[in-house]
Structures are given as C-alpha cells and as structure tokens.
Design a protein around this motif. Sequence first.
Motif, PDB file in Angstrom:
ATOM      1  N   GLY A 158     -27.620  51.427  76.314  1.00 39.09           N
ATOM      2  CA  GLY A 158     -28.555  50.453  76.879  1.00 39.09           C
ATOM      3  C   GLY A 158     -27.912  49.536  77.897  1.00 39.09           C
ATOM      4  N   VAL A 159     -28.364  48.278  77.874  1.00 45.63           N
ATOM      5  CA  VAL A 159     -27.933  47.288  78.870  1.00 45.63           C
ATOM      6  C   VAL A 159     -26.416  47.075  78.795  1.00 45.63           C
ATOM      7  CG1 VAL A 159     -28.159  44.815  79.411  1.00 45.63           C
ATOM      8  CG2 VAL A 159     -30.203  46.169  78.901  1.00 45.63           C
ATOM      9  N   PRO A 160     -25.737  46.963  79.945  1.00 52.71           N
ATOM     10  CA  PRO A 160     -24.286  46.762  79.930  1.00 52.71           C
ATOM     11  C   PRO A 160     -23.875  45.423  79.320  1.00 52.71           C
ATOM     12  CG  PRO A 160     -25.101  46.943  82.209  1.00 52.71           C
ATOM     13  CD  PRO A 160     -26.280  47.068  81.310  1.00 52.71           C
ATOM     14  N   ALA A 161     -22.665  45.399  78.772  1.00 50.27           N
ATOM     15  CA  ALA A 161     -22.129  44.162  78.190  1.00 50.27           C
ATOM     16  C   ALA A 161     -20.664  44.037  78.543  1.00 50.27           C
ATOM     17  CB  ALA A 161     -22.295  44.178  76.673  1.00 50.27           C
ATOM     18  N   THR A 162     -20.164  42.811  78.495  1.00 51.94           N
ATOM     19  CA  THR A 162     -18.740  42.574  78.700  1.00 51.94           C
ATOM     20  C   THR A 162     -18.050  42.536  77.350  1.00 51.94           C
ATOM     21  OG1 THR A 162     -19.214  41.273  80.668  1.00 51.94           O
ATOM     22  CG2 THR A 162     -17.013  41.043  79.719  1.00 51.94           C
ATOM     23  N   PHE A 163     -17.122  43.473  77.176  1.00 51.23           N
ATOM     24  CA  PHE A 163     -16.339  43.588  75.944  1.00 51.23           C
ATOM     25  C   PHE A 163     -14.994  42.926  76.190  1.00 51.23           C
ATOM     26  CE2 PHE A 163     -13.594  46.121  73.070  1.00 51.23           C
ATOM     27  CZ  PHE A 163     -14.278  45.912  71.873  1.00 51.23           C
ATOM     28  N   GLN A 164     -14.557  42.127  75.224  1.00 49.02           N
ATOM     29  CA  GLN A 164     -13.275  41.437  75.329  1.00 49.02           C
ATOM     30  C   GLN A 164     -12.325  42.009  74.302  1.00 49.02           C
ATOM     31  OE1 GLN A 164     -14.298  37.168  74.695  1.00 49.02           O
ATOM     32  NE2 GLN A 164     -13.556  37.096  76.796  1.00 49.02           N
ATOM     33  N   LEU A 165     -11.140  42.380  74.755  1.00 48.97           N
ATOM     34  CA  LEU A 165     -10.123  42.879  73.845  1.00 48.97           C
ATOM     35  C   LEU A 165      -8.863  42.037  73.987  1.00 48.97           C
ATOM     36  CD1 LEU A 165      -9.049  44.916  71.814  1.00 48.97           C
ATOM     37  CD2 LEU A 165      -8.516  46.434  73.721  1.00 48.97           C
ATOM     38  N   GLY A 166      -8.526  41.357  72.919  1.00 50.21           N
ATOM     39  CA  GLY A 166      -7.336  40.508  72.906  1.00 50.21           C
ATOM     40  C   GLY A 166      -6.196  41.173  72.171  1.00 50.21           C
ATOM     41  N   GLY A 167      -5.374  40.372  71.547  1.00 52.31           N
ATOM     42  CA  GLY A 167      -4.215  40.891  70.841  1.00 52.31           C
ATOM     43  C   GLY A 167      -4.316  40.624  69.347  1.00 52.31           C
ATOM     44  N   ALA A 168      -3.182  40.665  68.695  1.00 47.07           N
ATOM     45  CA  ALA A 168      -3.148  40.510  67.245  1.00 47.07           C
ATOM     46  C   ALA A 168      -3.373  39.064  66.820  1.00 47.07           C
ATOM     47  CB  ALA A 168      -1.809  41.010  66.706  1.00 47.07           C
TER      48      ALA A 168
END
Length: 222
Positions: A158-168
Amino acid sequence: MKKSLSITPDLFAGEFQDPWIDTIADDAVVLRHFALEREETLLAAIAGIAEKAPFRNMRTPGGHTMSVAMTCCGEWGWVTDTSGYRYQHSDPGSGQPWPAMPKVFRDLAREAATGAGYPGFEPDACLINRYQPGAKMGLHQDKDEKDFTQPIVSVSLGVPATFQLGGARRRDRPVNTTLTSGDVVVWGRSARMSYHGVLRLKPGQHPLTGELRYNLTFRRAR
Ligand code: MD6
Ligand code: FE
C-alpha cells in the motif's frame, strides 16, 4: 533478460534489475519489489484473515492505545495489553485460535529469507499492521521471540512509509529508508536487536489499498 534490437547497442544490458537488493545496515536488506506481483493475492488474504480476526488498536503496557491497528495469523499471535507484550495462540478479542497462516504468506516469507541468505525460515507467527494516515510505530526492538538466530521478514503493502533502522542502543542514530508496496525487509544476525520504527504515515493513495499501508511481519516466535 530483455532482447535488444541490433541497431542499438545494448549498453545497459543487465543493469536494470527488478527486484533488486538494497543493504540498509549490516545484516539488514530490503528486497525491493520482491512481493509486487503478489500484492493482490496478499491483500485478499489479509481481508480474509480480518473477517475472522478483526483489526484492533491494542493497548500498550504504559496504557496508551496504539495508532497502528493489528491482527495476526499463524500458530502464535503477538499481542499487547496493560499487562505486557506476549505471543499467544488465541485472539484475545474472540478467544478463538488465530486464523491459519495462508500458504501465500509462508511461501513469500521463506523465499524472501532464502533470497537474503537465511534458507529454511519457517515462520510460526505473522503480525499484520494496518496504518491509516497519521499512524506511526515508535522506535522499538523485537525481543519477545525465543530464538534470535532466526531472521525477521517484513512485507510492505500500500501507501509508502519511512522506515527507520537504528542500532542496538535507542540513542543510535537511525537511517531512514522509504518502503513502497511490495518491498520486503529481511534482517537478522547482528541487526536482529536493532531499534526500528515507522514515521507518521503521510496522506497518500494506492490503487489497491486507498489511503492505507499494511505490513506483514513474519517471525519464528518459539
Ligand atoms: C512496520 N515493522 O513496518 C513495522 N520489526 O510496519 C516492524 O516493526 C519490524 O518491519 C522487525 C523487523 C522488521 C519490521
Ligand atoms: Fe518491529
């Protein structure tokens, strides 16, 4: 591979590939467009599951109501309420077992995991997230599973989203990536405990989902 006419040299032969792989961090990849040809089938399966186990906005242990609506399928469903996060066999709404995981889901999860270097992935849990405009998922770790050697496979529709990937650590600065319909994130190993989240969904339109975004998260819970 595409055929080219002999009058134009095939300068770009092999350079445009669809699907393709983006590495967003160590041990975290996005298989771009990997599920694109299965969009309609996956959305129909979601609708079937939601008839038996409707989407609901669950409560967090902190007492907040999540902006993302959720349901589950498979042997184990992830739930949250004021007493905590956990996996359970039954839908707390109905007391019935979660709907079975459709074969189209299991096949996709296994194929994506294999494509990302995790052969033999057999998920026993699928969380289905539904975002309406304005819904978001704060930074969190997925740590309610038993075996952290198993990867997680996450499918966007569906609609695009901004995914955030950080660290531990929560304070590690996240990298942002836009996930569009059909993209599949696979991560494990050194990324397995990374903090991650989804920014507030912006108003948008998708031909099959309207203003909504769905996410399927496949895991081995037990
Ligand atoms: C979402 N995803 O994309 C939320 N967790 O809607 C997750 O929380 C997530 O995408 C673990 C691994 C991949 C994910
Ligand atoms: Fe997560």
